[in-house]
Design a protein around this motif. Structure first.
Motif, PDB file in Angstrom:
ATOM      1  N   GLY A 219       0.816  -1.213   0.000  1.00  0.00           N
ATOM      2  CA  GLY A 219       0.000   0.000   0.000  1.00  0.00           C
ATOM      3  C   GLY A 219       0.849   1.261   0.000  1.00  0.00           C
ATOM      4  O   GLY A 219       0.549   2.223  -0.726  1.00  0.00           O
ATOM      5  N   LEU A 220       1.910   1.280   0.797  1.00  0.00           N
ATOM      6  CA  LEU A 220       2.790   2.444   0.851  1.00  0.00           C
ATOM      7  C   LEU A 220       3.464   2.688  -0.500  1.00  0.00           C
ATOM      8  O   LEU A 220       3.510   3.817  -0.995  1.00  0.00           O
ATOM      9  N   LEU A 221       3.984   1.611  -1.098  1.00  0.00           N
ATOM     10  CA  LEU A 221       4.669   1.744  -2.379  1.00  0.00           C
ATOM     11  C   LEU A 221       3.707   2.157  -3.495  1.00  0.00           C
ATOM     12  O   LEU A 221       4.051   2.952  -4.370  1.00  0.00           O
ATOM     13  N   ARG A 222       2.498   1.631  -3.452  1.00  0.00           N
ATOM     14  CA  ARG A 222       1.503   1.979  -4.471  1.00  0.00           C
ATOM     15  C   ARG A 222       1.135   3.460  -4.373  1.00  0.00           C
ATOM     16  O   ARG A 222       0.968   4.138  -5.397  1.00  0.00           O
ATOM     17  N   PHE A 223       1.009   3.974  -3.157  1.00  0.00           N
ATOM     18  CA  PHE A 223       0.671   5.389  -2.970  1.00  0.00           C
ATOM     19  C   PHE A 223       1.808   6.273  -3.488  1.00  0.00           C
ATOM     20  O   PHE A 223       1.561   7.293  -4.153  1.00  0.00           O
ATOM     21  N   ILE A 224       3.049   5.903  -3.178  1.00  0.00           N
ATOM     22  CA  ILE A 224       4.197   6.662  -3.690  1.00  0.00           C
ATOM     23  C   ILE A 224       4.207   6.641  -5.215  1.00  0.00           C
ATOM     24  O   ILE A 224       4.460   7.660  -5.864  1.00  0.00           O
ATOM     25  N   PHE A 225       3.912   5.476  -5.786  1.00  0.00           N
ATOM     26  CA  PHE A 225       3.857   5.341  -7.240  1.00  0.00           C
ATOM     27  C   PHE A 225       2.813   6.284  -7.837  1.00  0.00           C
ATOM     28  O   PHE A 225       3.064   6.953  -8.854  1.00  0.00           O
ATOM     29  N   ARG A 226       1.642   6.360  -7.215  1.00  0.00           N
ATOM     30  CA  ARG A 226       0.582   7.249  -7.707  1.00  0.00           C
ATOM     31  C   ARG A 226       1.039   8.704  -7.671  1.00  0.00           C
ATOM     32  O   ARG A 226       0.864   9.448  -8.637  1.00  0.00           O
ATOM     33  N   VAL A 227       1.609   9.097  -6.546  1.00  0.00           N
ATOM     34  CA  VAL A 227       2.028  10.492  -6.385  1.00  0.00           C
ATOM     35  C   VAL A 227       3.103  10.864  -7.404  1.00  0.00           C
ATOM     36  O   VAL A 227       3.016  11.894  -8.081  1.00  0.00           O
ATOM     37  N   PRO A 235      -5.468  11.270  -0.319  1.00  0.00           N
ATOM     38  CA  PRO A 235      -5.640   9.916   0.221  1.00  0.00           C
ATOM     39  C   PRO A 235      -7.007   9.305  -0.055  1.00  0.00           C
ATOM     40  O   PRO A 235      -7.109   8.139  -0.449  1.00  0.00           O
ATOM     41  N   THR A 236      -8.076  10.093   0.143  1.00  0.00           N
ATOM     42  CA  THR A 236      -9.431   9.568  -0.073  1.00  0.00           C
ATOM     43  C   THR A 236      -9.669   9.244  -1.537  1.00  0.00           C
ATOM     44  O   THR A 236     -10.187   8.176  -1.879  1.00  0.00           O
ATOM     45  N   GLU A 237      -9.265  10.171  -2.405  1.00  0.00           N
ATOM     46  CA  GLU A 237      -9.439   9.950  -3.841  1.00  0.00           C
ATOM     47  C   GLU A 237      -8.610   8.755  -4.314  1.00  0.00           C
ATOM     48  O   GLU A 237      -9.065   7.952  -5.131  1.00  0.00           O
ATOM     49  N   SER A 238      -7.393   8.633  -3.769  1.00  0.00           N
ATOM     50  CA  SER A 238      -6.526   7.510  -4.149  1.00  0.00           C
ATOM     51  C   SER A 238      -7.144   6.182  -3.749  1.00  0.00           C
ATOM     52  O   SER A 238      -7.121   5.210  -4.507  1.00  0.00           O
ATOM     53  N   LEU A 239      -7.719   6.146  -2.551  1.00  0.00           N
ATOM     54  CA  LEU A 239      -8.313   4.910  -2.055  1.00  0.00           C
ATOM     55  C   LEU A 239      -9.525   4.495  -2.881  1.00  0.00           C
ATOM     56  O   LEU A 239      -9.702   3.318  -3.207  1.00  0.00           O
ATOM     57  N   LEU A 240     -10.354   5.461  -3.226  1.00  0.00           N
ATOM     58  CA  LEU A 240     -11.607   5.152  -3.922  1.00  0.00           C
ATOM     59  C   LEU A 240     -11.426   4.915  -5.419  1.00  0.00           C
ATOM     60  O   LEU A 240     -12.197   4.165  -6.020  1.00  0.00           O
ATOM     61  N   LYS A 241     -10.413   5.538  -6.014  1.00  0.00           N
ATOM     62  CA  LYS A 241     -10.245   5.444  -7.462  1.00  0.00           C
ATOM     63  C   LYS A 241      -9.171   4.462  -7.897  1.00  0.00           C
ATOM     64  O   LYS A 241      -9.134   4.068  -9.064  1.00  0.00           O
ATOM     65  N   ASP A 242      -8.280   4.102  -6.984  1.00  0.00           N
ATOM     66  CA  ASP A 242      -7.204   3.175  -7.326  1.00  0.00           C
ATOM     67  C   ASP A 242      -7.606   1.770  -6.877  1.00  0.00           C
ATOM     68  O   ASP A 242      -7.700   1.493  -5.679  1.00  0.00           O
ATOM     69  N   ARG A 243      -7.859   0.894  -7.825  1.00  0.00           N
ATOM     70  CA  ARG A 243      -8.345  -0.450  -7.503  1.00  0.00           C
ATOM     71  C   ARG A 243      -7.342  -1.241  -6.667  1.00  0.00           C
ATOM     72  O   ARG A 243      -7.728  -2.010  -5.785  1.00  0.00           O
ATOM     73  N   GLN A 244      -6.065  -1.054  -6.954  1.00  0.00           N
ATOM     74  CA  GLN A 244      -5.052  -1.794  -6.212  1.00  0.00           C
ATOM     75  C   GLN A 244      -4.999  -1.353  -4.746  1.00  0.00           C
ATOM     76  O   GLN A 244      -4.921  -2.180  -3.845  1.00  0.00           O
ATOM     77  N   LEU A 245      -5.049  -0.040  -4.525  1.00  0.00           N
ATOM     78  CA  LEU A 245      -5.048   0.463  -3.150  1.00  0.00           C
ATOM     79  C   LEU A 245      -6.308   0.049  -2.399  1.00  0.00           C
ATOM     80  O   LEU A 245      -6.258  -0.319  -1.223  1.00  0.00           O
ATOM     81  N   LEU A 246      -7.443   0.115  -3.074  1.00  0.00           N
ATOM     82  CA  LEU A 246      -8.697  -0.293  -2.451  1.00  0.00           C
ATOM     83  C   LEU A 246      -8.666  -1.774  -2.101  1.00  0.00           C
ATOM     84  O   LEU A 246      -9.062  -2.174  -0.999  1.00  0.00           O
ATOM     85  N   ALA A 247      -8.167  -2.580  -3.013  1.00  0.00           N
ATOM     86  CA  ALA A 247      -8.110  -4.030  -2.785  1.00  0.00           C
ATOM     87  C   ALA A 247      -7.195  -4.381  -1.619  1.00  0.00           C
ATOM     88  O   ALA A 247      -7.543  -5.203  -0.765  1.00  0.00           O
ATOM     89  N   VAL A 248      -6.027  -3.744  -1.560  1.00  0.00           N
ATOM     90  CA  VAL A 248      -5.083  -4.066  -0.488  1.00  0.00           C
ATOM     91  C   VAL A 248      -5.600  -3.545   0.858  1.00  0.00           C
ATOM     92  O   VAL A 248      -5.357  -4.157   1.908  1.00  0.00           O
ATOM     93  N   SER A 249      -6.344  -2.437   0.848  1.00  0.00           N
ATOM     94  CA  SER A 249      -6.924  -1.901   2.084  1.00  0.00           C
ATOM     95  C   SER A 249      -8.005  -2.826   2.632  1.00  0.00           C
ATOM     96  O   SER A 249      -8.054  -3.099   3.836  1.00  0.00           O
ATOM     97  N   VAL A 250      -8.872  -3.302   1.740  1.00  0.00           N
ATOM     98  CA  VAL A 250      -9.918  -4.241   2.146  1.00  0.00           C
ATOM     99  C   VAL A 250      -9.287  -5.544   2.643  1.00  0.00           C
ATOM    100  O   VAL A 250      -9.718  -6.112   3.652  1.00  0.00           O
ATOM    101  N   ALA A 251      -8.273  -6.014   1.930  1.00  0.00           N
ATOM    102  CA  ALA A 251      -7.585  -7.246   2.333  1.00  0.00           C
ATOM    103  C   ALA A 251      -6.950  -7.091   3.711  1.00  0.00           C
ATOM    104  O   ALA A 251      -7.006  -8.010   4.539  1.00  0.00           O
ATOM    105  N   TRP A 252      -6.355  -5.913   3.970  1.00  0.00           N
ATOM    106  CA  TRP A 252      -5.749  -5.658   5.287  1.00  0.00           C
ATOM    107  C   TRP A 252      -6.813  -5.699   6.384  1.00  0.00           C
ATOM    108  O   TRP A 252      -6.618  -6.337   7.424  1.00  0.00           O
TER     109      TRP A 252
END
Length: 262
Positions: A219-227, A235-252
């Motif tokens: 999740g940390l690396l994916r967020f850095i990649f997006r930025v 953060p909110t927009e990244s979580l809701l619009k980035d499928r990978q971040l959303l998936a890893v957050s739900v999995a966590w």
């Protein structure tokens, strides 16, 4: 964030505890809403230079300043009334949150580094308030993890704004033109690495939770990649619009729930 301590402590689904959290949750919702209205009031001129924020009700002029000020007070008063009815320590934490948020809106957001710490303090005060309400002791490693994660996310948001606005960044947010080139990039990487260390120290003594470090790292690396790719750092927009971040957050969340509550 208020419910974070009992969630990790294994008490979240206790009906009595959940009921106890309703009033504090409402109090902080009202307080945060009041702080956001004040911030939009103070930022209405700067927001007019932002491609998206210029459409906000106050910045666009759809909501008059007087109406917004009345709304701010109408949210603030019941927040304080509820807070003092819960406990003195909870009220102190909420007042501290309001004070820092107010100073941030009025002046501190223009001071480099201080602006990032103001945002982080809001998360820490919510965390401590949750510990107070639910009677859960906040561990040192959890405290540090939340602080560093909020610093990481707020830095990413600043970098995203700077990237998307380009030469207009300083007109929208004064602190953006005061940060030296590459400074925010350094904070993003530094705080991200520190989050990984403190979170690992938090879960390493909690048996199977150590396996969630893998999800945290992704999740940390994916967020850095997006930025860094110019896809935005909100953060909110990244979580809701980035499928990978959303998936890893739900999995966590599912993995932690299964480990803690099984």
């Amino acid at each position: 964030m208020l419910f974070f301590p009992p969630f990790l402590g294994g008490y979240l689904f206790d009906p009595e505890l959940l009921l106890r959290g309703v009033a504090p949750f409402v109090a902080f919702c009202l307080a945060a809403s009041s702080a956001y209205v004040l911030n939009d009031l103070c930022d209405r001129e700067n927001d007019s230079h932002h491609p998206k924020k210029k459409l906000r009700p106050i910045a666009s002029g759809r909501v008059p300043v007087v109406v917004a000020a009345v709304l701010c007070l109408s949210l603030l008063v019941p927040a304080l009334w509820i807070a003092f009815g819960i406990s003195a320590r909870f009220a102190v934490l909420l007042v501290a949150y309001l004070a820092i948020s107010g100073l941030y809106s009025l002046k501190l957001k223009d001071i480099p580094v201080v602006d990032l710490f103001c945002i982080s303090s809001g998360f820490l005060l919510r965390l401590q308030a949750g510990g107070e309400v639910f009677g859960v002791v906040i561990s040192d490693w959890l405290f540090l993890s939340v602080f560093l994660l909020s610093l990481f996310l707020s830095t990413g948001k600043r970098l995203g704004e700077s990237s998307s606005l380009g030469s207009m960044a300083g007109s929208h947010r004064r602190s953006l033109k005061l940060y030296p080139a590459g400074f925010l990039d350094g904070i993003l990487v530094l705080s991200g690495a520190a989050v990984l260390v403190t979170y690992t120290m938090y879960v390493i003594t909690r048996h199977a939770l150590v396996y969630t470090v893998i999800l945290c790292c992704f999740g940390l690396l994916r967020f850095i990649f997006r930025v860094k790719s110019g896809m935005g750092g909100d953060p909110t927009e990244s979580l809701l619009k980035d499928r990978q971040l959303l998936a890893v957050s739900v999995a966590w969340a599912l993995m932690v729930s299964w480990i803690v509550y099984r």
